[in-house]
Design a protein around this motif. Structure first.
Motif, PDB file in Angstrom:
ATOM      1  N   PHE A 179       0.815  -1.215   0.000  1.00  0.00           N
ATOM      2  CA  PHE A 179       0.000   0.000   0.000  1.00  0.00           C
ATOM      3  C   PHE A 179       0.848   1.264   0.000  1.00  0.00           C
ATOM      4  CE2 PHE A 179      -2.301   3.292   2.567  1.00  0.00           C
ATOM      5  CZ  PHE A 179      -3.059   3.760   1.511  1.00  0.00           C
TER       6      PHE A 179
ATOM      7  N   VAL B 265       1.477   4.524  -2.642  1.00  0.00           N
ATOM      8  CA  VAL B 265       1.343   5.939  -2.283  1.00  0.00           C
ATOM      9  C   VAL B 265       2.628   6.694  -2.613  1.00  0.00           C
ATOM     10  CG1 VAL B 265       0.965   7.561  -0.395  1.00  0.00           C
ATOM     11  CG2 VAL B 265      -0.340   5.421  -0.475  1.00  0.00           C
TER      12      VAL B 265
ATOM     13  N   ALA C 102      -6.981  -1.265   0.616  1.00  0.00           N
ATOM     14  CA  ALA C 102      -6.545   0.126   0.761  1.00  0.00           C
ATOM     15  C   ALA C 102      -6.182   0.733  -0.590  1.00  0.00           C
ATOM     16  CB  ALA C 102      -5.352   0.199   1.708  1.00  0.00           C
TER      17      ALA C 102
ATOM     18  N   PHE D 179      -7.827   4.026  -2.184  1.00  0.00           N
ATOM     19  CA  PHE D 179      -6.890   5.102  -2.518  1.00  0.00           C
ATOM     20  C   PHE D 179      -7.000   5.461  -3.999  1.00  0.00           C
ATOM     21  CE2 PHE D 179      -2.572   6.275  -4.001  1.00  0.00           C
ATOM     22  CZ  PHE D 179      -2.378   7.425  -3.250  1.00  0.00           C
ATOM     23  N   SER D 180      -7.120   4.441  -4.850  1.00  0.00           N
ATOM     24  CA  SER D 180      -7.187   4.681  -6.295  1.00  0.00           C
ATOM     25  C   SER D 180      -8.427   5.480  -6.670  1.00  0.00           C
ATOM     26  CB  SER D 180      -7.174   3.348  -7.052  1.00  0.00           C
ATOM     27  OG  SER D 180      -5.985   2.625  -6.796  1.00  0.00           O
TER      28      SER D 180
ATOM     29  N   SER E 253     -10.170   7.565  -4.754  1.00  0.00           N
ATOM     30  CA  SER E 253     -10.022   8.942  -4.284  1.00  0.00           C
ATOM     31  C   SER E 253      -9.022   9.716  -5.130  1.00  0.00           C
ATOM     32  CB  SER E 253      -9.573   8.952  -2.821  1.00  0.00           C
ATOM     33  OG  SER E 253     -10.586   8.462  -1.966  1.00  0.00           O
ATOM     34  N   LEU E 254      -7.893   9.081  -5.421  1.00  0.00           N
ATOM     35  CA  LEU E 254      -6.855   9.758  -6.192  1.00  0.00           C
ATOM     36  C   LEU E 254      -7.341  10.090  -7.600  1.00  0.00           C
ATOM     37  CD1 LEU E 254      -3.880  10.720  -6.170  1.00  0.00           C
ATOM     38  CD2 LEU E 254      -3.255   8.469  -7.076  1.00  0.00           C
TER      39      LEU E 254
END
Length: 286
Positions: free
Chosen positions: A113, A117, A164, A168-169, A171-172
């Motif tokens: 993860f 990031v 995660a 995350f993907s 949102s990004l």
């Protein structure tokens, strides 16, 4: 690197899915920067790619090394954008969630993860977040797993990390609408790679004398079989190349063998029913 070549970075490219992705991109006429952790692997990749790629040495858990690689790649691009970043590097270390050593869980999260990031943050300027770079905006492809959507027993750290990355993907991708960089997830099912075999070898038999010993042994055998009977890595590599180059990519691809059983049923059956099926198969029921 020719001026007409799109350039991509693939992490964890020494073997398995990462190597297959790198090979596919080179075969399609693109230029590939391939991250590896060992000098011998770098030399092998450089020999294989010739003028169409180069290996870069860094571990996704080492921010300084990633930043140094970004400098090298940025210089090679000579002001142009990087066409794509494929976050593939990862490890799998199975174990019972309540007693697996915390350092193992942290290692899986750190690589699977936090490695994603780190790479997204460091390479985003090369993908076009830096407006001074010329050329089309690049794309980020994050390799997750069916495990990002389905939690198998004794894989909690891996599942948590992949879940995660899924969140995350999403949102990004929405944040990067502002700069035109797309974020795409490729979440394979079982693939013919030794990732689980390697993880089980690290774990050895340290859980044998616990209440989870026998179920974990059955799961390890099942995962090893999936390593041998899953999709060929070329299936995933071809989809990744599509996600990086097609004019209208999906936000998520799910290459999964026997999709009815391994994807749809697990997603739409009542969770308690799935619990009992999994529990019966692994001797987890009281």
């Amino acid at each position: 690197m020719r001026a007409d070549q799109m350039a991509f970075l693939v992490t964890g490219a020494s073997t398995g899915i990462g190597r297959a992705i790198a090979d596919r991109l080179v075969a399609q006429g693109h230029y590939v920067f391939a991250s590896v952790r060992k000098q011998a692997d770098a030399e092998a990749l450089n020999a294989a790619f010739g003028a169409n790629g180069q290996a870069v040495l860094f571990d996704v858990s080492d921010l300084d090394a990633i930043e140094a690689a970004a400098q090298t790649i940025g210089d090679a691009l000579a002001g142009r954008t990087l066409a794509g970043l494929v976050n593939n590097a990862g490890i799998a270390l199975p174990g019972p969630a309540l007693i697996q050593p915390l350092d193992e869980i942290e290692q899986v999260m750190n690589i699977n993860f936090m490695g994603v990031v780190r790479c997204c943050r460091v390479f985003a300027p090369l993908l076009g977040a830096d407006p001074s770079r010329t050329g089309p905006k690049g794309r980020i492809v994050n390799i997750t797993s069916v495990s990002g959507k389905f939690g198998y027993p004794f894989t909690a750290a891996y599942v948590a990390a992949k879940h995660a990355v899924e969140g995350f993907s999403d949102s990004l991708r929405r944040e990067l609408l502002l700069v035109g960089i797309d974020v795409i997830v490729v979440g394979p099912g079982a693939v013919k790679t030794p990732i689980w075999e390697k993880g089980a070898a690290v774990g050895g038999n340290k859980y044998r004398d616990t209440i989870w010993g026998k179920p974990l042994e059955r799961l390890t055998q099942s995962l090893a079989a999936m390593d041998q009977e899953g999709l060929d890595v070329s299936v995933v590599a071809n989809l990744v190349e599509e996600a990086l180059t097609t004019s209208k990519p999906k936000t998520r691809y799910a290459p999964v063998p026997n999709k009815l059983v391994n994807w749809w049923l697990a997603r739409f059956l009542p969770p308690r029913m799935v619990d009992r099926v999994v529990g019966k198969n692994l001797s987890l029921l009281p």
